[in-house]
Design a protein around this motif. Sequence first.
Motif, short mmCIF file in Angstrom:
data_model
loop_
_atom_site.label_atom_id
_atom_site.label_comp_id
_atom_site.label_asym_id
_atom_site.label_seq_id
_atom_site.Cartn_x
_atom_site.Cartn_y
_atom_site.Cartn_z
N GLY A 10 55.59 -19.60 -19.66
CA GLY A 10 55.50 -19.97 -21.06
C GLY A 10 55.02 -21.39 -21.25
O GLY A 10 54.56 -22.03 -20.31
N LEU A 11 55.14 -21.85 -22.47
CA LEU A 11 54.75 -23.22 -22.84
C LEU A 11 56.00 -24.08 -22.91
O LEU A 11 56.98 -23.71 -23.59
N VAL A 12 55.97 -25.20 -22.24
CA VAL A 12 57.14 -26.09 -22.22
C VAL A 12 56.65 -27.53 -22.27
O VAL A 12 55.54 -27.84 -21.80
N GLN A 13 57.46 -28.39 -22.82
CA GLN A 13 57.10 -29.81 -22.88
C GLN A 13 57.36 -30.48 -21.54
O GLN A 13 58.20 -30.02 -20.76
N PRO A 14 56.67 -31.56 -21.28
CA PRO A 14 56.95 -32.32 -20.04
C PRO A 14 58.43 -32.66 -19.93
O PRO A 14 59.06 -33.05 -20.93
N GLY A 15 58.96 -32.48 -18.74
CA GLY A 15 60.38 -32.69 -18.51
C GLY A 15 61.23 -31.46 -18.71
O GLY A 15 62.42 -31.46 -18.37
N GLY A 16 60.63 -30.41 -19.23
CA GLY A 16 61.36 -29.18 -19.48
C GLY A 16 61.51 -28.31 -18.25
O GLY A 16 61.09 -28.68 -17.15
N SER A 17 62.12 -27.15 -18.47
CA SER A 17 62.41 -26.23 -17.37
C SER A 17 62.01 -24.80 -17.73
O SER A 17 61.98 -24.43 -18.91
N LEU A 18 61.72 -24.05 -16.69
CA LEU A 18 61.48 -22.61 -16.81
C LEU A 18 62.06 -21.94 -15.58
O LEU A 18 62.13 -22.56 -14.51
N ARG A 19 62.41 -20.67 -15.71
CA ARG A 19 62.79 -19.88 -14.55
C ARG A 19 61.88 -18.66 -14.47
O ARG A 19 61.87 -17.83 -15.37
N LEU A 20 61.13 -18.61 -13.38
CA LEU A 20 60.25 -17.49 -13.13
C LEU A 20 60.99 -16.44 -12.32
O LEU A 20 61.79 -16.77 -11.45
N SER A 21 60.69 -15.18 -12.59
CA SER A 21 61.29 -14.07 -11.86
C SER A 21 60.20 -13.21 -11.24
O SER A 21 59.13 -13.04 -11.82
N CYS A 22 60.50 -12.68 -10.08
CA CYS A 22 59.61 -11.75 -9.39
C CYS A 22 60.44 -10.54 -9.00
O CYS A 22 61.24 -10.61 -8.06
N ALA A 23 60.24 -9.46 -9.72
CA ALA A 23 61.00 -8.24 -9.46
C ALA A 23 60.17 -7.30 -8.59
O ALA A 23 59.04 -6.96 -8.94
N ALA A 24 60.77 -6.89 -7.46
CA ALA A 24 60.09 -5.99 -6.54
C ALA A 24 60.56 -4.56 -6.77
O ALA A 24 61.71 -4.33 -7.14
N SER A 25 59.64 -3.62 -6.52
CA SER A 25 59.95 -2.22 -6.78
C SER A 25 60.84 -1.60 -5.72
O SER A 25 61.41 -0.54 -5.92
N GLY A 26 60.92 -2.25 -4.55
CA GLY A 26 61.76 -1.72 -3.49
C GLY A 26 62.59 -2.80 -2.85
O GLY A 26 62.51 -3.97 -3.24
#
Length: 111
Positions: A10-26
């Motif tokens: 997503g869009l975030v300001q400098p200093g901000g945070s994000l959590r990315l997820s990677c869901a696997a099918s198996g």
Amino acid sequence: QVQLVESGGGLVQPGGSLRLSCAASGSIIRLYATNWYRQVPGKQHELVAQILSIGSTYYADSAKGRFTISRDNAKNTVYLQLNSLKPEDTAVYYCNIYEAWGQGTQVTVSS
């Protein structure tokens, strides 16, 4: 064939945070290393973080101290926590396990 689905960008300001997820099918994340790459248009993929099957982790110098890779075996999901984001972190982030790649998730850091 294993499928990977990323989310959390997503869009975030400098200093901000994000959590990315990677869901696997198996149940593959316990067997192979999971890599998070990022790519900026016109540049090569950059390996940002990796978690091995035994749980050891690796971070690119640009990620050390700010990003954290982790996984939830029960959910077949690997996470990449992005903290203290900078404009230069703007990229499409991809999850990779063995020969499988996700579709990518856009991270934009801008004020």
